[in-house]
Design a protein around this motif. Structure first.
Motif, mmCIF file in Angstrom:
data_model
loop_
_atom_site.group_PDB
_atom_site.id
_atom_site.type_symbol
_atom_site.label_atom_id
_atom_site.label_comp_id
_atom_site.label_asym_id
_atom_site.label_seq_id
_atom_site.Cartn_x
_atom_site.Cartn_y
_atom_site.Cartn_z
ATOM 1 N N ILE A 57 2.323 7.037 -8.321
ATOM 2 C CA ILE A 57 3.555 6.572 -7.335
ATOM 3 C C ILE A 57 3.714 5.218 -7.753
ATOM 4 C CG2 ILE A 57 4.094 6.389 -4.882
ATOM 5 C CD1 ILE A 57 1.492 8.136 -4.471
ATOM 6 N N PRO A 58 5.315 4.990 -7.560
ATOM 7 C CA PRO A 58 5.596 3.398 -7.890
ATOM 8 C C PRO A 58 5.135 2.725 -6.705
ATOM 9 C CG PRO A 58 7.417 5.136 -7.999
ATOM 10 C CD PRO A 58 6.494 5.903 -7.763
ATOM 11 N N VAL A 59 4.352 1.657 -7.203
ATOM 12 C CA VAL A 59 3.622 0.860 -6.416
ATOM 13 C C VAL A 59 4.541 -0.241 -5.563
ATOM 14 C CG1 VAL A 59 2.055 -1.268 -6.360
ATOM 15 C CG2 VAL A 59 1.784 0.547 -7.944
ATOM 16 N N ASN A 60 5.761 -0.498 -6.202
ATOM 17 C CA ASN A 60 6.651 -1.217 -5.423
ATOM 18 C C ASN A 60 7.111 -0.675 -4.178
ATOM 19 O OD1 ASN A 60 6.478 -2.780 -7.764
ATOM 20 N ND2 ASN A 60 8.505 -3.501 -7.848
ATOM 21 N N VAL A 61 7.348 0.717 -4.419
ATOM 22 C CA VAL A 61 8.018 1.507 -3.196
ATOM 23 C C VAL A 61 6.808 1.292 -2.172
ATOM 24 C CG1 VAL A 61 8.589 3.588 -2.382
ATOM 25 C CG2 VAL A 61 9.525 3.115 -4.726
ATOM 26 N N LEU A 62 5.687 1.798 -2.727
ATOM 27 C CA LEU A 62 4.540 1.671 -1.505
ATOM 28 C C LEU A 62 4.325 0.421 -0.964
ATOM 29 C CD1 LEU A 62 2.055 3.846 -3.486
ATOM 30 C CD2 LEU A 62 3.287 4.466 -1.404
ATOM 31 N N GLU A 63 4.638 -0.763 -1.591
ATOM 32 C CA GLU A 63 4.619 -1.828 -0.980
ATOM 33 C C GLU A 63 5.555 -2.035 0.280
ATOM 34 O OE1 GLU A 63 4.506 -5.792 -3.303
ATOM 35 O OE2 GLU A 63 4.279 -4.471 -4.888
ATOM 36 N N LEU A 64 6.588 -1.522 0.072
ATOM 37 C CA LEU A 64 7.412 -1.737 1.550
ATOM 38 C C LEU A 64 7.099 -0.594 2.453
ATOM 39 C CD1 LEU A 64 10.015 -3.660 1.630
ATOM 40 C CD2 LEU A 64 9.134 -3.531 -0.650
ATOM 41 N N VAL A 65 6.710 0.349 2.067
ATOM 42 C CA VAL A 65 6.260 1.461 3.048
ATOM 43 C C VAL A 65 5.137 1.168 3.924
ATOM 44 C CG1 VAL A 65 5.438 3.897 3.254
ATOM 45 C CG2 VAL A 65 7.315 3.525 1.632
ATOM 46 N N PHE A 66 3.980 0.500 3.157
ATOM 47 C CA PHE A 66 2.977 0.177 3.817
ATOM 48 C C PHE A 66 3.167 -1.063 4.569
ATOM 49 C CE2 PHE A 66 0.217 1.965 0.352
ATOM 50 C CZ PHE A 66 -0.620 3.098 1.467
ATOM 51 N N ARG A 67 4.265 -1.998 4.428
ATOM 52 C CA ARG A 67 4.615 -3.079 5.121
ATOM 53 C C ARG A 67 5.251 -2.488 6.461
ATOM 54 N NH1 ARG A 67 4.756 -8.311 3.074
ATOM 55 N NH2 ARG A 67 4.526 -8.246 0.871
ATOM 56 N N GLN A 68 5.907 -1.271 6.486
ATOM 57 C CA GLN A 68 6.362 -0.718 7.618
ATOM 58 C C GLN A 68 5.305 -0.213 8.277
ATOM 59 O OE1 GLN A 68 9.619 1.979 7.244
ATOM 60 N NE2 GLN A 68 11.166 0.125 7.524
ATOM 61 N N ILE A 69 4.251 0.463 7.835
ATOM 62 C CA ILE A 69 3.161 1.046 8.689
ATOM 63 C C ILE A 69 2.427 0.040 9.353
ATOM 64 C CG2 ILE A 69 0.987 2.083 8.268
ATOM 65 C CD1 ILE A 69 2.008 3.942 6.250
ATOM 66 N N LEU A 70 2.192 -1.277 8.689
ATOM 67 C CA LEU A 70 1.709 -2.407 9.082
ATOM 68 C C LEU A 70 2.537 -2.887 10.358
ATOM 69 C CD1 LEU A 70 0.133 -4.199 6.166
ATOM 70 C CD2 LEU A 70 -1.062 -2.730 7.580
ATOM 71 N N ASP A 71 3.909 -2.940 10.341
ATOM 72 C CA ASP A 71 4.538 -3.507 10.945
ATOM 73 C C ASP A 71 4.640 -2.740 12.367
ATOM 74 O OD1 ASP A 71 6.363 -5.472 12.090
ATOM 75 O OD2 ASP A 71 8.153 -4.202 11.682
ATOM 76 N N ILE A 72 4.663 -1.200 12.335
ATOM 77 C CA ILE A 72 4.477 -0.423 13.367
ATOM 78 C C ILE A 72 3.298 -0.571 13.996
ATOM 79 C CG2 ILE A 72 4.185 2.086 13.927
ATOM 80 C CD1 ILE A 72 6.199 2.350 11.563
ATOM 81 N N LYS A 73 2.174 -0.695 13.461
ATOM 82 C CA LYS A 73 0.755 -0.605 13.988
ATOM 83 C C LYS A 73 0.756 -2.108 14.839
ATOM 84 C CE LYS A 73 -4.220 -1.152 12.888
ATOM 85 N NZ LYS A 73 -5.236 -1.144 11.992
ATOM 86 N N LYS A 74 1.256 -3.171 14.196
ATOM 87 C CA LYS A 74 1.301 -4.367 14.976
ATOM 88 C C LYS A 74 2.068 -4.461 16.083
ATOM 89 C CE LYS A 74 2.097 -9.408 14.244
ATOM 90 N NZ LYS A 74 2.766 -10.437 13.203
ATOM 91 N N LYS A 75 3.138 -3.762 16.059
ATOM 92 C CA LYS A 75 4.173 -3.921 17.373
ATOM 93 C C LYS A 75 3.903 -2.886 18.252
ATOM 94 C CE LYS A 75 8.991 -5.095 15.375
ATOM 95 N NZ LYS A 75 8.634 -5.799 14.289
ATOM 96 N N PHE A 76 3.388 -1.810 17.923
ATOM 97 C CA PHE A 76 3.200 -0.588 19.177
ATOM 98 C C PHE A 76 1.449 -0.201 19.301
ATOM 99 C CE2 PHE A 76 7.325 0.437 16.904
ATOM 100 C CZ PHE A 76 7.993 -0.083 18.041
ATOM 101 N N PHE A 77 0.656 -0.804 18.630
ATOM 102 C CA PHE A 77 -0.652 -0.300 18.846
ATOM 103 C C PHE A 77 -1.793 -1.558 19.014
ATOM 104 C CE2 PHE A 77 1.391 3.235 16.407
ATOM 105 C CZ PHE A 77 1.155 4.236 17.276
ATOM 106 N N LEU A 78 -1.468 -2.820 18.631
ATOM 107 C CA LEU A 78 -2.478 -3.819 19.108
ATOM 108 C C LEU A 78 -1.787 -4.553 20.298
ATOM 109 C CD1 LEU A 78 -2.226 -5.515 15.253
ATOM 110 C CD2 LEU A 78 -3.954 -3.943 16.434
#
Length: 426
Positions: A405-426
């Motif tokens: 899987i293109p690592v660069n794409v995953l970098e941005l997707v994981f950043r969104q997952i972490l952002d969602i976790k921080k905004k809505f679950f912490l």
């Protein structure tokens, strides 16, 4: 923030590589991969070349006893036979077993039980095989998709369903996030019914799903590679959170050029590459020269047609293209990802060989967002099976990159997952 993750169909670990590149603290609890080359490559990229203590002193008989308990594959398609394993050298068996232990590898997704899954998992990734879905796969006769009873490799998706069901039945908390990656053909009419069924299942057990179709070309890699990714967020029955996630993805849409460009500009350490950066055409470098020679085919009619019918990444006059076609698991075929003209003064250019070469394994790894150091770790520790063959061949190195899987794409997707976790679950 520390992330606990499991990579199903882990390949060479593009997910782990992406998390490492964005600098987040993470722990890979388990991997799951049955291809022996990918298993060892993952270990060399993400760990080191030291053997696991439990594998160091085992003799061949004991190693076989351990490995015969797994469903291992040499080609990613069929199970290794007992006879083939027995014919392997003791050191080769030790290398494979050590890598399984060091990467906490389940090996075969069909054998995973829900009760084995951690109770505090943040992310479960599942990049199940695409051969029965992709256009290239269809070109070569793989057309059965993900039908439940078709017994296809792509149909291994339903093993993920089984695992999640078993987790629920055993009162184990479901992962906070799921991340699917596959080809956009999942949205095609032929496969849409099955994919809708999958989404409905996830929704029924409490997940909110958001689908992206993302091209590596827009994420700093000179490769036109569109892939479907689906982020699933566990929300239970929280309607309010569902609305918040709707709004989040509307204003943070990675498919929107304006938003993506603004996001990339803010990421100071995010690397963008031109094709010139990727292609290793300095043939005064002996390593690059030898790798190029290994990818220079014989001059035959079929190979001349491959040159004519596929992208010319470097033309005979030296013009360099902007990007490659989608990286596939084989390059000596039609269609492939693109070809590179060799300079006429190149000393090994002669009438018996083609005037061009394919992408080298090193270039394929770089096109997927891995670092040259990652590739070199594999090459520097390439086990010599016998006088003729190494454990990692040119073809299985290209295949591992093509399946990744293109690592660069995953970098941005994981950043969104972490952002969602921080905004809505912490």
């Amino acid at each position: 923030m520390s992330i606990k993750m499991i990579e199903l169909f882990s390949g060479i670990g593009s997910q782990a590589k992406a998390l490492k590149k964005i600098g987040v603290s993470f722990k890979i609890k388990y991997t799951c991969e049955w291809n022996i080359h990918s298993i060892v490559a993952y270990d060399l990229i993400h760990n080191n070349n030291k053997l696991h203590k439990s594998a160091q002193e085992l003799n061949k008989e004991k190693l076989l006893e351990k490995l015969l308990k797994y469903n291992l594959s040499n080609d990613g398609k069929t199970k290794l036979s007992e006879k083939t394993l027995k014919n392997m050298h003791e050191d080769e068996l030790r290398l494979i077993y050590s890598s399984i232990l060091k990467t906490n590898n389940f090996v075969d997704v069909t054998t995973i039980k829900g009760i084995q899954m951690p109770d505090d998992l943040d992310i479960l990734t599942y990049s199940f095989p695409c051969q029965d879905l992709s256009n290239v796969g269809a070109f070569h006769g793989y057309t059965n998709g993900i039908d439940r009873n078709a017994n296809t490799r792509s149909g291994l998706l339903w093993e993920v369903e089984r695992i999640l069901k078993e987790m629920t039945e055993n009162n184990i908390n479901l992962p906070k996030f799921l991340l699917l990656e596959n080809v956009p053909a999942l949205l095609a009419k032929k496969h849409r019914k099955n994919f809708n069924e999958w989404q409905h299942f996830l929704k029924n057990i409490g997940y909110y799903n958001h689908i992206y179709k993302l091209d590596a070309l827009n994420f700093g890699l000179p490769q036109h590679r569109e892939r479907l990714l689906m982020i699933s967020v566990f929300i239970g029955n929280n309607i309010n959170l569902e609305t918040k996630l709707d709004n989040y993805f509307k204003t943070n849409n990675l498919q929107t050029e304006e938003y993506l460009n603004k996001r990339l500009k803010r990421l100071k350490k995010f690397k963008k590459y031109s094709l010139k950066d990727i292609l290793k055409t300095d043939y005064s470098n002996e390593t690059y020269k030898q790798e190029a020679l290994q990818c220079q085919p014989n001059d035959t009619k079929s190979r001349r047609n491959i040159w004519k019918d596929n992208p010319q990444l470097i033309t005979e006059d030296g013009t360099i293209a902007e990007f490659t076609a989608t990286l596939t698991t084989k390059q000596d075929r039609h269609p492939n990802s693109g070809n590179i003209a060799l300079p006429k003064e190149y000393e090994c250019f002669n009438n018996k060989k083609s005037k061009y070469r394919y992408l080298t394994p090193r270039e394929c790894f770089l096109l997927m967002g891995f670092d040259e150091e990652d590739f070199q770790n594999i090459i520097d520790n390439n086990y010599k099976v016998n006088n003729k063959y190494n454990f990692f061949t040119r073809d299985n190195l290209i295949k591992m990159a093509g399946n990744s899987i293109p690592v660069n794409v995953l970098e941005l997707v994981f950043r969104q997952i972490l952002d969602i976790k921080k905004k809505f679950f912490l």
